[in-house]
Design a protein around this motif. Structure first.
Motif, PDB file in Angstrom:
ATOM      1  N   PHE A  28       0.798  -1.318  -0.023  1.00  0.00           N
ATOM      2  CA  PHE A  28       0.009  -0.013  -0.064  1.00  0.00           C
ATOM      3  C   PHE A  28       0.880   1.228  -0.048  1.00  0.00           C
ATOM      4  O   PHE A  28       0.256   2.297  -0.418  1.00  0.00           O
ATOM      5  CB  PHE A  28      -1.135   0.057   1.258  1.00  0.00           C
ATOM      6  CG  PHE A  28      -2.036  -1.145   0.845  1.00  0.00           C
ATOM      7  CD1 PHE A  28      -3.269  -0.906   0.564  1.00  0.00           C
ATOM      8  CD2 PHE A  28      -1.727  -2.344   1.557  1.00  0.00           C
ATOM      9  CE1 PHE A  28      -4.134  -1.612   0.502  1.00  0.00           C
ATOM     10  CE2 PHE A  28      -2.928  -3.168   1.529  1.00  0.00           C
ATOM     11  CZ  PHE A  28      -4.071  -2.994   0.955  1.00  0.00           C
TER      12      PHE A  28
ATOM     13  N   GLU B 166      -5.772  -8.517   2.671  1.00  0.00           N
ATOM     14  CA  GLU B 166      -6.621  -7.778   1.677  1.00  0.00           C
ATOM     15  C   GLU B 166      -8.038  -8.066   1.584  1.00  0.00           C
ATOM     16  O   GLU B 166      -8.800  -7.259   1.367  1.00  0.00           O
ATOM     17  CB  GLU B 166      -5.782  -8.008   0.406  1.00  0.00           C
ATOM     18  CG  GLU B 166      -4.412  -7.199   0.390  1.00  0.00           C
ATOM     19  CD  GLU B 166      -3.798  -7.494  -1.130  1.00  0.00           C
ATOM     20  OE1 GLU B 166      -2.990  -6.865  -1.307  1.00  0.00           O
ATOM     21  OE2 GLU B 166      -4.247  -8.326  -1.790  1.00  0.00           O
TER      22      GLU B 166
ATOM     23  N   THR C  40     -11.386  -5.966   2.568  1.00  0.00           N
ATOM     24  CA  THR C  40     -12.430  -5.851   1.407  1.00  0.00           C
ATOM     25  C   THR C  40     -13.683  -6.246   1.776  1.00  0.00           C
ATOM     26  O   THR C  40     -14.994  -5.687   1.702  1.00  0.00           O
ATOM     27  CB  THR C  40     -12.229  -6.195   0.010  1.00  0.00           C
ATOM     28  OG1 THR C  40     -10.874  -5.819  -0.411  1.00  0.00           O
ATOM     29  CG2 THR C  40     -12.970  -6.455  -0.972  1.00  0.00           C
TER      30      THR C  40
ATOM     31  N   GLU D 143     -15.310   1.549  -4.077  1.00  0.00           N
ATOM     32  CA  GLU D 143     -14.163   1.116  -3.523  1.00  0.00           C
ATOM     33  C   GLU D 143     -13.826  -0.259  -3.556  1.00  0.00           C
ATOM     34  O   GLU D 143     -13.097  -0.791  -4.027  1.00  0.00           O
ATOM     35  CB  GLU D 143     -13.963   1.836  -1.964  1.00  0.00           C
ATOM     36  CG  GLU D 143     -12.747   1.246  -1.550  1.00  0.00           C
ATOM     37  CD  GLU D 143     -11.350   1.848  -2.216  1.00  0.00           C
ATOM     38  OE1 GLU D 143     -10.128   1.396  -1.979  1.00  0.00           O
ATOM     39  OE2 GLU D 143     -11.467   2.961  -2.868  1.00  0.00           O
ATOM     40  N   VAL D 144     -15.246  -1.010  -3.279  1.00  0.00           N
ATOM     41  CA  VAL D 144     -15.357  -2.432  -3.465  1.00  0.00           C
ATOM     42  C   VAL D 144     -14.773  -2.824  -4.812  1.00  0.00           C
ATOM     43  O   VAL D 144     -14.019  -3.858  -4.954  1.00  0.00           O
ATOM     44  CB  VAL D 144     -16.392  -3.014  -2.853  1.00  0.00           C
ATOM     45  CG1 VAL D 144     -16.524  -4.525  -3.181  1.00  0.00           C
ATOM     46  CG2 VAL D 144     -16.571  -2.839  -1.358  1.00  0.00           C
TER      47      VAL D 144
ATOM     48  N   LYS E 119     -13.376  -1.407  -7.153  1.00  0.00           N
ATOM     49  CA  LYS E 119     -12.101  -1.077  -7.232  1.00  0.00           C
ATOM     50  C   LYS E 119     -11.036  -2.152  -6.895  1.00  0.00           C
ATOM     51  O   LYS E 119     -10.104  -2.544  -7.412  1.00  0.00           O
ATOM     52  CB  LYS E 119     -11.557   0.376  -7.040  1.00  0.00           C
ATOM     53  CG  LYS E 119     -10.205   0.793  -7.267  1.00  0.00           C
ATOM     54  CD  LYS E 119      -9.889   2.190  -6.745  1.00  0.00           C
ATOM     55  CE  LYS E 119      -9.748   2.238  -5.402  1.00  0.00           C
ATOM     56  NZ  LYS E 119      -9.822   3.781  -5.052  1.00  0.00           N
ATOM     57  N   ARG E 120     -11.377  -2.431  -5.529  1.00  0.00           N
ATOM     58  CA  ARG E 120     -10.390  -3.516  -5.063  1.00  0.00           C
ATOM     59  C   ARG E 120     -10.415  -4.840  -5.671  1.00  0.00           C
ATOM     60  O   ARG E 120      -9.473  -5.578  -5.910  1.00  0.00           O
ATOM     61  CB  ARG E 120     -10.842  -3.416  -3.379  1.00  0.00           C
ATOM     62  CG  ARG E 120     -10.376  -2.179  -2.549  1.00  0.00           C
ATOM     63  CD  ARG E 120     -10.771  -2.393  -1.177  1.00  0.00           C
ATOM     64  NE  ARG E 120     -10.575  -1.242  -0.316  1.00  0.00           N
ATOM     65  CZ  ARG E 120     -10.522  -1.169   0.833  1.00  0.00           C
ATOM     66  NH1 ARG E 120     -10.652  -2.202   1.792  1.00  0.00           N
ATOM     67  NH2 ARG E 120     -10.151   0.064   1.388  1.00  0.00           N
TER      68      ARG E 120
ATOM     69  N   THR F 158      -8.641  -5.051  -8.804  1.00  0.00           N
ATOM     70  CA  THR F 158      -6.970  -4.954  -8.645  1.00  0.00           C
ATOM     71  C   THR F 158      -6.907  -6.543  -7.973  1.00  0.00           C
ATOM     72  O   THR F 158      -5.696  -6.923  -8.740  1.00  0.00           O
ATOM     73  CB  THR F 158      -6.695  -3.985  -7.630  1.00  0.00           C
ATOM     74  OG1 THR F 158      -7.237  -3.924  -6.475  1.00  0.00           O
ATOM     75  CG2 THR F 158      -6.812  -2.606  -8.124  1.00  0.00           C
ATOM     76  N   LEU F 159      -7.722  -6.937  -7.296  1.00  0.00           N
ATOM     77  CA  LEU F 159      -7.321  -8.396  -6.932  1.00  0.00           C
ATOM     78  C   LEU F 159      -7.470  -9.310  -8.041  1.00  0.00           C
ATOM     79  O   LEU F 159      -6.673 -10.327  -8.161  1.00  0.00           O
ATOM     80  CB  LEU F 159      -8.527  -8.683  -5.920  1.00  0.00           C
ATOM     81  CG  LEU F 159      -8.185  -8.274  -4.499  1.00  0.00           C
ATOM     82  CD1 LEU F 159      -9.261  -8.355  -3.671  1.00  0.00           C
ATOM     83  CD2 LEU F 159      -6.904  -8.466  -3.803  1.00  0.00           C
TER      84      LEU F 159
ATOM     85  N   ARG G  91      -2.140  -1.917  -5.402  1.00  0.00           N
ATOM     86  CA  ARG G  91      -3.036  -1.645  -4.099  1.00  0.00           C
ATOM     87  C   ARG G  91      -2.702  -0.074  -3.643  1.00  0.00           C
ATOM     88  O   ARG G  91      -3.646   0.333  -2.911  1.00  0.00           O
ATOM     89  CB  ARG G  91      -2.793  -2.706  -3.018  1.00  0.00           C
ATOM     90  CG  ARG G  91      -3.517  -3.903  -3.281  1.00  0.00           C
ATOM     91  CD  ARG G  91      -2.988  -4.663  -4.225  1.00  0.00           C
ATOM     92  NE  ARG G  91      -3.358  -6.283  -4.062  1.00  0.00           N
ATOM     93  CZ  ARG G  91      -3.309  -7.252  -5.201  1.00  0.00           C
ATOM     94  NH1 ARG G  91      -3.080  -6.766  -6.255  1.00  0.00           N
ATOM     95  NH2 ARG G  91      -3.708  -8.124  -4.801  1.00  0.00           N
TER      96      ARG G  91
ATOM     97  N   TRP H 103      -6.050   2.137  -3.403  1.00  0.00           N
ATOM     98  CA  TRP H 103      -6.897   1.529  -2.500  1.00  0.00           C
ATOM     99  C   TRP H 103      -6.984   2.634  -1.588  1.00  0.00           C
ATOM    100  O   TRP H 103      -6.251   3.226  -0.884  1.00  0.00           O
ATOM    101  CB  TRP H 103      -6.720   0.399  -1.574  1.00  0.00           C
ATOM    102  CG  TRP H 103      -6.797  -0.836  -2.484  1.00  0.00           C
ATOM    103  CD1 TRP H 103      -6.822  -1.030  -3.742  1.00  0.00           C
ATOM    104  CD2 TRP H 103      -6.943  -2.227  -1.951  1.00  0.00           C
ATOM    105  NE1 TRP H 103      -6.913  -2.345  -4.117  1.00  0.00           N
ATOM    106  CE2 TRP H 103      -7.107  -2.980  -2.961  1.00  0.00           C
ATOM    107  CE3 TRP H 103      -7.347  -2.774  -0.589  1.00  0.00           C
ATOM    108  CZ2 TRP H 103      -7.176  -4.579  -3.015  1.00  0.00           C
ATOM    109  CZ3 TRP H 103      -7.504  -3.935  -0.447  1.00  0.00           C
ATOM    110  CH2 TRP H 103      -7.684  -5.021  -1.703  1.00  0.00           C
TER     111      TRP H 103
END
Length: 298
Positions: A225, A258, A262, A278-279, A281-282, A285-286, A292, A295
């Motif tokens: 991060f 992570e 989430t 935001e979820v 987006k996360r 990326t996962l 990250r 985030w």
């Protein structure tokens, strides 16, 4: 207050008045510090009142108070529970009362966080404390209902990710001996008191388990991060005496954290569009292995 509904800011402000009345405290001028898993209020008389946002959790609240009482007997610098009969059951919402260590949230440097964790891990809790063993995936299973707030494809991805991590975790060979752990150790849970001394707070997740769990968030915040500098992280490692990033099991615990971060946010996604975005987006990326560093902290 007798409702069993989840707490809102409006109902929290009514609840703190009732909570203060139960133990003879004055709620006048109380300030809402945070409305997360708990509604946290600061009173004028250097007191913190924590009200569980959802109903239930009296057993966990009683554990937090018992842990605080034990750490006080050890002379360990942690949140101090007020000398009142607690927790209080307020219409199903557990309420606990704490001494306010500071009038503002100033976080300790990572070297002090490392020292505090090393000292904590050297303690042996009494059997009467009856701490549970760490069960990380039980927490994720409990949060699984929040996946209904997501697009079905994103929900399916997270379920598969959790299943993969669950299997991977079975093969992790821990390097440190198990013992008492904070369970959510990071710089945000070590504040400086009025004299500038570090104090461990938020005792909700205390348990018995692999001590690596108390080191992984600091490493994750540095490595993935970018929330800590290399110099800060090295000061943490030097103070604690172990670098979890050099341990083969680190990626599994980091991946779990992570997902845990989430999944917690999934619970907010149904009523908070910023959290929902935001979820999304996360998850992306996962799914793609993206950075990250984009985030946003919640």
């Amino acid at each position: 207050m007798t409702t069993s509904a989840p707490m809102t800011e409006e109902s929290a402000r009514k609840a703190v008045v009732a909570a203060c009345e139960r133990v003879g405290l004055d709620p006048t001028g109380s300030v809402l510090v945070r409305l997360g898993s708990n509604a946290v209020f600061r009173l004028k008389k250097a007191t913190i009142v924590r009200i569980g946002r959802d109903v239930g959790g009296m057993r966990d609240a009683a554990k937090q108070v018992a842990v605080a009482r034990w750490l006080e007997t050890e002379g360990y610098p942690a949140a101090r529970a007020l000398k009142v009969a607690q927790p209080v059951d307020l219409g199903g919402h557990p309420v606990t009362y704490w001494e306010s260590a500071s009038d503002s949230e100033r976080y300790a440097p990572l070297s002090q966080v490392g020292t505090l964790l090393r000292c904590l891990h050297a303690l042996s809790p009494p059997g009467s404390l009856q701490l549970d063993e760490t069960r990380p995936f039980a927490k994720l299973d409990k949060q699984a209902g929040a996946l209904g707030n997501l697009h079905p494809d994103d929900a399916a991805f997270l379920r598969d990710r959790i299943d993969f991590l669950r299997e991977s975790y079975q093969s992790v060979d821990f390097a440190l001996s198990p013992g008492v752990i904070h369970g959510d150790a990071n710089v945000g849970n070590v504040i400086l008191d009025r004299e500038g001394n570090p104090v461990l707070i938020d005792l909700d997740s205390f348990s018995i388990g692999p001590r690596e769990w108390d080191l992984v968030q600091t490493a994750l915040f540095y490595e993935r991060f970018g929330w800590h500098t290399e110099e800060e992280y090295r000061s943490f490692v030097e103070a604690y005496g172990f670098d979890i990033m050099e341990w083969p099991g680190y990626p599994v615990l980091a991946d779990y954290r992570e997902i845990s971060m989430t999944m917690w946010l999934c619970g907010k996604a149904g009523s908070d569009e910023r959290a929902a975005a935001e979820v999304r987006k996360r998850v992306e990326t996962l799914r793609t292995g993206g950075s990250r560093r984009e985030w946003a902290p919640f």
